[in-house]
Design a protein around this motif. Structure first.
Motif, PDB file in Angstrom:
ATOM      1  N   GLY A   1       0.774  -1.235   0.000  1.00 54.05           N
ATOM      2  CA  GLY A   1       0.000   0.000   0.000  1.00 54.05           C
ATOM      3  C   GLY A   1       0.805   1.285   0.000  1.00 54.05           C
ATOM      4  N   ILE A   2       2.117   1.177  -0.160  1.00 53.67           N
ATOM      5  CA  ILE A   2       3.008   2.345  -0.133  1.00 53.67           C
ATOM      6  C   ILE A   2       3.668   2.509  -1.496  1.00 53.67           C
ATOM      7  CG2 ILE A   2       5.035   3.390   0.973  1.00 53.67           C
ATOM      8  CD1 ILE A   2       2.669   3.009   2.893  1.00 53.67           C
ATOM      9  N   CYS A   3       3.627   3.719  -2.033  1.00 50.00           N
ATOM     10  CA  CYS A   3       4.311   4.007  -3.291  1.00 50.00           C
ATOM     11  C   CYS A   3       5.804   3.741  -3.105  1.00 50.00           C
ATOM     12  CB  CYS A   3       4.073   5.459  -3.699  1.00 50.00           C
ATOM     13  SG  CYS A   3       5.019   5.964  -5.153  1.00 50.00           S
ATOM     14  N   GLN A   4       6.381   3.020  -4.021  1.00 52.13           N
ATOM     15  CA  GLN A   4       7.785   2.648  -3.881  1.00 52.13           C
ATOM     16  C   GLN A   4       8.752   3.726  -4.361  1.00 52.13           C
ATOM     17  OE1 GLN A   4       7.008  -1.441  -5.552  1.00 52.13           O
ATOM     18  NE2 GLN A   4       8.299  -1.995  -3.809  1.00 52.13           N
ATOM     19  N   LEU A   5       8.228   4.864  -4.799  1.00 48.65           N
ATOM     20  CA  LEU A   5       9.105   5.980  -5.154  1.00 48.65           C
ATOM     21  C   LEU A   5       9.036   7.081  -4.100  1.00 48.65           C
ATOM     22  CD1 LEU A   5      11.145   7.209  -7.076  1.00 48.65           C
ATOM     23  CD2 LEU A   5       9.236   8.115  -8.418  1.00 48.65           C
TER      24      LEU A   5
ATOM     25  N   PHE B   1      -5.722   6.607  -2.520  1.00 46.13           N
ATOM     26  CA  PHE B   1      -7.102   6.189  -2.289  1.00 46.13           C
ATOM     27  C   PHE B   1      -7.187   4.677  -2.435  1.00 46.13           C
ATOM     28  CE2 PHE B   1      -6.690   7.374  -6.753  1.00 46.13           C
ATOM     29  CZ  PHE B   1      -7.260   6.315  -7.430  1.00 46.13           C
ATOM     30  N   TYR B   2      -8.376   4.138  -2.159  1.00 47.67           N
ATOM     31  CA  TYR B   2      -8.618   2.706  -2.274  1.00 47.67           C
ATOM     32  C   TYR B   2      -9.542   2.436  -3.454  1.00 47.67           C
ATOM     33  CZ  TYR B   2      -6.473   2.349   2.290  1.00 47.67           C
ATOM     34  OH  TYR B   2      -5.575   2.403   3.320  1.00 47.67           O
ATOM     35  N   ASN B   3      -9.338   1.293  -4.101  1.00 43.86           N
ATOM     36  CA  ASN B   3     -10.217   0.932  -5.222  1.00 43.86           C
ATOM     37  C   ASN B   3     -11.539   0.383  -4.683  1.00 43.86           C
ATOM     38  OD1 ASN B   3      -9.809  -1.797  -4.562  1.00 43.86           O
ATOM     39  ND2 ASN B   3      -8.299  -2.113  -6.183  1.00 43.86           N
ATOM     40  N   LYS B   4     -12.421  -0.026  -5.567  1.00 45.41           N
ATOM     41  CA  LYS B   4     -13.738  -0.513  -5.152  1.00 45.41           C
ATOM     42  C   LYS B   4     -13.670  -1.796  -4.322  1.00 45.41           C
ATOM     43  CE  LYS B   4     -16.360   1.709  -8.790  1.00 45.41           C
ATOM     44  NZ  LYS B   4     -17.312   1.537  -9.892  1.00 45.41           N
ATOM     45  N   LYS B   5     -12.567  -2.510  -4.422  1.00 43.97           N
ATOM     46  CA  LYS B   5     -12.382  -3.726  -3.621  1.00 43.97           C
ATOM     47  C   LYS B   5     -11.800  -3.410  -2.243  1.00 43.97           C
ATOM     48  CE  LYS B   5     -11.443  -6.768  -7.559  1.00 43.97           C
ATOM     49  NZ  LYS B   5     -10.426  -7.649  -8.153  1.00 43.97           N
TER      50      LYS B   5
ATOM     51  N   GLU C   1      -8.779  -2.076  -1.832  1.00 46.53           N
ATOM     52  CA  GLU C   1      -7.328  -2.239  -1.908  1.00 46.53           C
ATOM     53  C   GLU C   1      -6.677  -0.884  -2.194  1.00 46.53           C
ATOM     54  OE1 GLU C   1      -7.637  -6.598  -4.102  1.00 46.53           O
ATOM     55  OE2 GLU C   1      -7.509  -4.767  -5.297  1.00 46.53           O
ATOM     56  N   PRO C   2      -5.478  -0.654  -1.640  1.00 48.71           N
ATOM     57  CA  PRO C   2      -4.777   0.598  -1.938  1.00 48.71           C
ATOM     58  C   PRO C   2      -4.541   0.718  -3.447  1.00 48.71           C
ATOM     59  CG  PRO C   2      -3.645  -0.636  -0.217  1.00 48.71           C
ATOM     60  CD  PRO C   2      -4.707  -1.528  -0.770  1.00 48.71           C
ATOM     61  N   TYR C   3      -4.819   1.895  -4.006  1.00 47.46           N
ATOM     62  CA  TYR C   3      -4.649   2.085  -5.444  1.00 47.46           C
ATOM     63  C   TYR C   3      -3.210   2.471  -5.760  1.00 47.46           C
ATOM     64  CZ  TYR C   3      -5.196   3.389 -10.257  1.00 47.46           C
ATOM     65  OH  TYR C   3      -5.059   3.440 -11.621  1.00 47.46           O
ATOM     66  N   LEU C   4      -2.499   1.540  -6.369  1.00 50.65           N
ATOM     67  CA  LEU C   4      -1.152   1.762  -6.880  1.00 50.65           C
ATOM     68  C   LEU C   4      -1.102   1.195  -8.288  1.00 50.65           C
ATOM     69  CD1 LEU C   4       0.938   0.671  -3.764  1.00 50.65           C
ATOM     70  CD2 LEU C   4       0.560   3.018  -4.554  1.00 50.65           C
TER      71      LEU C   4
ATOM     72  N   ALA D   1       9.765  -4.474 -11.871  1.00 50.02           N
ATOM     73  CA  ALA D   1       8.521  -3.739 -11.698  1.00 50.02           C
ATOM     74  C   ALA D   1       8.359  -3.258 -10.253  1.00 50.02           C
ATOM     75  CB  ALA D   1       7.338  -4.616 -12.085  1.00 50.02           C
ATOM     76  N   VAL D   2       7.701  -2.136 -10.118  1.00 45.58           N
ATOM     77  CA  VAL D   2       7.401  -1.557  -8.815  1.00 45.58           C
ATOM     78  C   VAL D   2       5.965  -1.039  -8.821  1.00 45.58           C
ATOM     79  CG1 VAL D   2       9.773  -0.927  -8.175  1.00 45.58           C
ATOM     80  CG2 VAL D   2       8.403   0.641  -9.556  1.00 45.58           C
ATOM     81  N   ALA D   3       5.445  -0.759  -7.642  1.00 46.62           N
ATOM     82  CA  ALA D   3       4.107  -0.197  -7.494  1.00 46.62           C
ATOM     83  C   ALA D   3       4.239   1.287  -7.147  1.00 46.62           C
ATOM     84  CB  ALA D   3       3.341  -0.939  -6.407  1.00 46.62           C
ATOM     85  N   LEU D   4       3.609   2.121  -7.957  1.00 51.04           N
ATOM     86  CA  LEU D   4       3.710   3.566  -7.778  1.00 51.04           C
ATOM     87  C   LEU D   4       2.336   4.206  -7.645  1.00 51.04           C
ATOM     88  CD1 LEU D   4       6.320   4.387 -10.579  1.00 51.04           C
ATOM     89  CD2 LEU D   4       6.763   3.860  -8.168  1.00 51.04           C
ATOM     90  N   CYS D   5       2.285   5.314  -6.907  1.00 49.18           N
ATOM     91  CA  CYS D   5       1.060   6.102  -6.869  1.00 49.18           C
ATOM     92  C   CYS D   5       0.888   6.734  -8.258  1.00 49.18           C
ATOM     93  CB  CYS D   5       1.130   7.160  -5.772  1.00 49.18           C
ATOM     94  SG  CYS D   5       2.314   8.494  -6.053  1.00 49.18           S
ATOM     95  N   PRO D   6      -0.306   7.167  -8.594  1.00 46.31           N
ATOM     96  CA  PRO D   6      -0.523   7.745  -9.933  1.00 46.31           C
ATOM     97  C   PRO D   6       0.406   8.919 -10.252  1.00 46.31           C
ATOM     98  CG  PRO D   6      -2.624   7.310  -8.885  1.00 46.31           C
ATOM     99  CD  PRO D   6      -1.562   7.069  -7.841  1.00 46.31           C
TER     100      PRO D   6
END
Length: 79
Positions: free
Chosen positions: A11-15, A22-26, A28-31, A50-55
């Motif tokens: 749930g944390i942006c890796q950058l 915010f959270y998606n409809k499920k 889950e943290p949106y990344l 690959a990494v998970a980033l905030c928009p």
């Protein structure tokens, strides 16, 4: 693969290291999943690239592609 990358980020942006905005409809943290070395540039479609980033950070990577950010994300992805 994207699900594994996002789960690994917890749930944390890796950058920017901030919580997902915010959270998606499920609930889950949106990344967004981002390939550090873009597939179009010969990067692998693998978890280690690959990494998970905030928009905002995802857009930053595609707009600026700063070498320091790329180097940082490569270290993050190896953990």
């Amino acid at each position: 693969m994207a699900a594994v990358v996002k789960e690994r980020a917890e749930g944390i942006c890796q950058l920017c290291n901030k919580p997902a905005p915010f959270y998606n409809k499920k609930g889950e943290p949106y990344l967004e999943c981002h390939h550090i070395v873009w597939i179009a540039r010969g990067g692998a479609d693998e978890v280690y690239n690959a990494v998970a980033l905030c928009p905002n950070c995802h857009r930053k990577m595609h707009s600026l592609d700063e070498p320091a950010d790329v180097a940082y994300l490569k270290k993050v992805a190896k953990k």
